[in-house]
Design a protein around this motif. Structure first.
Motif, PDB file in Angstrom:
ATOM      1  N   GLU A   2       1.086  -1.432  -0.456  1.00 38.97           N
ATOM      2  CA  GLU A   2       0.093   0.005   0.089  1.00 38.97           C
ATOM      3  C   GLU A   2       0.842   0.989   0.105  1.00 38.97           C
ATOM      4  O   GLU A   2       2.121   1.011   0.547  1.00 38.97           O
ATOM      5  N   LYS A   4       0.239   5.636   0.208  1.00 38.35           N
ATOM      6  CA  LYS A   4      -0.338   6.690   0.205  1.00 38.35           C
ATOM      7  C   LYS A   4       0.042   8.005   0.010  1.00 38.35           C
ATOM      8  O   LYS A   4       0.727   8.364  -0.142  1.00 38.35           O
ATOM      9  N   ALA A  58       4.271   4.417  -4.572  1.00 36.66           N
ATOM     10  CA  ALA A  58       3.988   2.942  -4.687  1.00 36.66           C
ATOM     11  C   ALA A  58       5.485   2.439  -5.287  1.00 36.66           C
ATOM     12  O   ALA A  58       6.337   1.196  -4.295  1.00 36.66           O
ATOM     13  N   LEU A  74      -1.635  -1.620  -9.807  1.00 32.73           N
ATOM     14  CA  LEU A  74      -2.254  -0.722  -8.872  1.00 32.73           C
ATOM     15  C   LEU A  74      -3.898  -0.302  -8.719  1.00 32.73           C
ATOM     16  O   LEU A  74      -4.039  -0.323 -10.453  1.00 32.73           O
ATOM     17  N   LYS A  77      -7.684   1.967  -3.468  1.00 32.09           N
ATOM     18  CA  LYS A  77      -7.994   1.284  -2.580  1.00 32.09           C
ATOM     19  C   LYS A  77      -8.910   1.942  -2.102  1.00 32.09           C
ATOM     20  O   LYS A  77      -9.878   2.039  -1.262  1.00 32.09           O
ATOM     21  N   GLU A  78      -8.526   3.392  -1.573  1.00 34.69           N
ATOM     22  CA  GLU A  78      -9.225   4.310  -0.861  1.00 34.69           C
ATOM     23  C   GLU A  78      -8.533   5.784  -1.078  1.00 34.69           C
ATOM     24  O   GLU A  78      -7.334   6.059  -1.852  1.00 34.69           O
ATOM     25  N   VAL A 111      -4.585   6.123  -1.295  1.00 38.28           N
ATOM     26  CA  VAL A 111      -3.960   5.018  -1.500  1.00 38.28           C
ATOM     27  C   VAL A 111      -4.377   4.198  -2.154  1.00 38.28           C
ATOM     28  O   VAL A 111      -5.223   4.275  -3.414  1.00 38.28           O
ATOM     29  N   VAL A 112      -3.409   3.801  -2.971  1.00 38.23           N
ATOM     30  CA  VAL A 112      -3.131   2.844  -3.852  1.00 38.23           C
ATOM     31  C   VAL A 112      -2.785   1.600  -3.343  1.00 38.23           C
ATOM     32  O   VAL A 112      -1.751   1.409  -2.409  1.00 38.23           O
ATOM     33  N   ALA A 113      -3.221   0.365  -3.999  1.00 42.14           N
ATOM     34  CA  ALA A 113      -1.850  -1.014  -3.799  1.00 42.14           C
ATOM     35  C   ALA A 113      -2.368  -1.715  -4.798  1.00 42.14           C
ATOM     36  O   ALA A 113      -2.932  -1.734  -5.283  1.00 42.14           O
ATOM     37  N   ASN A 114      -1.840  -3.183  -4.059  1.00 46.71           N
ATOM     38  CA  ASN A 114      -1.799  -4.555  -5.622  1.00 46.71           C
ATOM     39  C   ASN A 114      -3.210  -4.271  -5.153  1.00 46.71           C
ATOM     40  O   ASN A 114      -3.674  -4.425  -3.991  1.00 46.71           O
ATOM     41  N   GLU A 116      -5.962  -7.746  -4.909  1.00 49.15           N
ATOM     42  CA  GLU A 116      -5.616  -8.292  -4.296  1.00 49.15           C
ATOM     43  C   GLU A 116      -5.159  -9.526  -4.017  1.00 49.15           C
ATOM     44  O   GLU A 116      -4.061 -10.780  -3.509  1.00 49.15           O
ATOM     45  N   ARG A 119      -0.126 -11.025  -5.017  1.00 48.18           N
ATOM     46  CA  ARG A 119       0.746 -10.532  -4.044  1.00 48.18           C
ATOM     47  C   ARG A 119       1.827 -11.337  -4.575  1.00 48.18           C
ATOM     48  O   ARG A 119       2.092 -12.601  -4.783  1.00 48.18           O
TER      49      ARG A 119
END
Length: 119
Positions: A2, A4, A58, A74, A77-78, A111-114, A116, A119
């Protein structure tokens, strides 16, 4: 992973910034940048800059951890917009009166994330 990014005291009203943030929530990061690039609203520029900053964060985080970085994996996420400080100004009106003008500011968080599954 994650990452931000936060932009504080951005001179755009929170209501207008939230319109842009709602467009990109849950989308792929690359797709979100394209959406913001072609959005006609002025609030899209600061939101896009924060998103690009989150992607760069990131990348740095992945490099430090020694993990491979793929921008296409990416996802936004939020995202949210909080109200910042309000600058209070006055406009002269008839018969010596004054009217208040509120120049609102925003705190934009992305907020960016991979994804799910990757991983």
């Amino acid at each position: 992973m994650e990452a931000k990014a936060i932009a504080r005291h951005v001179r755009v009203t929170p209501r207008k910034a939230r319109r842009m943030v709602d467009l990109i929530r849950g989308k792929k990061a690359t797709e979100a940048i394209t959406i913001l690039k072609f959005a006609p609203q002025d609030a899209s520029l600061p939101v896009r800059k924060v998103l690009e900053s989150a992607i760069a964060n990131a990348r740095v985080k992945a490099d430090k951890a020694g993990e491979p970085f793929r921008e296409n994996d990416l996802v936004v996420k939020e995202t949210y917009v909080d109200e910042g400080v309000t600058l209070k100004r006055f406009r002269a009106r008839a018969q010596g009166r004054a009217a208040r003008i509120n120049k609102r500011t925003s705190h934009i968080t992305v907020v960016v994330a991979n994804k799910e599954g990757n991983r």
